[in-house]
Design a protein around this motif. Sequence first.
Motif, PDB file in Angstrom:
ATOM      1  N   PHE A   1       7.282 -30.187 -35.904  1.00  0.00           N
ATOM      2  CA  PHE A   1       8.075 -30.679 -36.868  1.00  0.00           C
ATOM      3  C   PHE A   1       6.737 -31.584 -37.862  1.00  0.00           C
ATOM      4  N   ALA A   2       7.158 -31.680 -39.054  1.00  0.00           N
ATOM      5  CA  ALA A   2       6.674 -32.553 -40.307  1.00  0.00           C
ATOM      6  C   ALA A   2       5.747 -33.905 -39.826  1.00  0.00           C
ATOM      7  N   GLY A   3       4.155 -33.400 -39.659  1.00  0.00           N
ATOM      8  CA  GLY A   3       3.057 -34.385 -39.685  1.00  0.00           C
ATOM      9  C   GLY A   3       3.106 -34.355 -38.358  1.00  0.00           C
ATOM     10  N   SER A   4       3.391 -32.743 -37.427  1.00  0.00           N
ATOM     11  CA  SER A   4       3.057 -33.614 -35.963  1.00  0.00           C
ATOM     12  C   SER A   4       1.672 -33.466 -35.478  1.00  0.00           C
ATOM     13  N   ASN A   5       1.220 -32.734 -36.348  1.00  0.00           N
ATOM     14  CA  ASN A   5      -0.716 -32.396 -35.732  1.00  0.00           C
ATOM     15  C   ASN A   5      -1.296 -33.932 -36.434  1.00  0.00           C
ATOM     16  N   LEU A   6      -0.658 -34.491 -37.193  1.00  0.00           N
ATOM     17  CA  LEU A   6      -0.731 -35.774 -38.432  1.00  0.00           C
ATOM     18  C   LEU A   6      -1.090 -36.696 -36.896  1.00  0.00           C
ATOM     19  N   LEU A   7       0.416 -36.808 -36.557  1.00  0.00           N
ATOM     20  CA  LEU A   7       0.712 -38.089 -36.067  1.00  0.00           C
ATOM     21  C   LEU A   7      -0.351 -37.286 -34.098  1.00  0.00           C
ATOM     22  N   PHE A   8      -0.616 -36.371 -34.252  1.00  0.00           N
ATOM     23  CA  PHE A   8      -1.616 -35.785 -32.590  1.00  0.00           C
ATOM     24  C   PHE A   8      -2.914 -36.641 -32.219  1.00  0.00           C
ATOM     25  N   GLY A   9      -3.151 -36.701 -34.305  1.00  0.00           N
ATOM     26  CA  GLY A   9      -4.401 -36.413 -34.528  1.00  0.00           C
ATOM     27  C   GLY A   9      -4.746 -38.033 -34.449  1.00  0.00           C
ATOM     28  N   VAL A  10      -3.743 -39.174 -34.959  1.00  0.00           N
ATOM     29  CA  VAL A  10      -3.852 -40.465 -34.038  1.00  0.00           C
ATOM     30  C   VAL A  10      -4.383 -40.803 -33.371  1.00  0.00           C
ATOM     31  N   VAL A  11      -2.635 -40.121 -32.637  1.00  0.00           N
ATOM     32  CA  VAL A  11      -3.074 -40.508 -31.452  1.00  0.00           C
ATOM     33  C   VAL A  11      -4.262 -40.374 -30.314  1.00  0.00           C
ATOM     34  N   MET A  12      -5.040 -38.970 -30.812  1.00  0.00           N
ATOM     35  CA  MET A  12      -6.235 -39.562 -30.692  1.00  0.00           C
ATOM     36  C   MET A  12      -7.224 -39.828 -30.405  1.00  0.00           C
ATOM     37  N   VAL A  13      -7.080 -40.511 -31.859  1.00  0.00           N
ATOM     38  CA  VAL A  13      -8.101 -41.373 -32.772  1.00  0.00           C
ATOM     39  C   VAL A  13      -7.907 -42.286 -31.446  1.00  0.00           C
ATOM     40  N   THR A  14      -7.002 -43.011 -31.216  1.00  0.00           N
ATOM     41  CA  THR A  14      -7.035 -44.251 -30.771  1.00  0.00           C
ATOM     42  C   THR A  14      -8.418 -44.620 -29.812  1.00  0.00           C
TER      43      THR A  14
END
Length: 270
Positions: free
Chosen positions: A96-109
């Motif tokens: 979905f739109a932004g899925s990779n970005l959201l997963f990246g945000v999760v990894m940044v934590t």
Amino acid sequence: MALRVLNVLCLLLLVLVFAMPFGWMLSTSLKTLPETMIFPPAWIPKQPVWENYAEAWKTGPFLKYFMNSFIVAIGILICQALTIIPAAYAFARYKFAGSNLLFGVVMVTLMIPAQLIFLPVYLELSALKLLNTHLGLILPFASSAFGIFLLRQGFMQVPEELIEAARLDQASEWKIIVRLMVPLVKPVLVTFALFSFIAHWNDYFWPLVMTTNETARTLPLGIAKIREVEGVATWNVLMAGNLILVAPILVAFFFSQRHIIRAFVYSGVK
């Protein structure tokens, strides 16, 4: 043949390196106080002193500490299972739109140390009147970025054909997750559960910050009190307390080691 002997020797060396601290802890926990001070140190106590464990247990409300640790560690596991499984499935199987970005945000934590965020978390829990409660120790860890990453990798290894077949049988997405995906990645899930249990069973920093009395304090804080009650020189009693602390971890590892091995073998084959 020589290579095989070398491999066995290397494995024995690794076992020795990792087992030596536990052996020393066990040995010290059964010594008298004078025996812990002699040099060179002796590995085998002259007369095992089992009373050290009773003395360590009596330094505080250890049963309460033990139950608090159990409630917090299991409560965190339950909350994490309820959050990371659907999140990992969504990241693994939906685009979905932004899925990779959201997963990246999760990894940044994963790169944010707990000491950096403890103050705002403390103020928020204080405003909610959750200090000195089990819930206050559970909520900050109700999800896990590492768990989402680990399960996502496991879910991605499940063939798409299996999921399509389940959908053709009119299975809902929740049924696919519970009846199909979770059993297939059970070794990975058990491995994460063990890591999480060990981390939160041994956690000292958060319970120290979030509790100010004995209501919800956990076992690591109870072990630290031995030095306060008995003095810094009573290493035999302190080591007995540490063995009480580590015993549930060893039991958990004993029952889950088969799944851990399967998780690594499964990942390697794929």
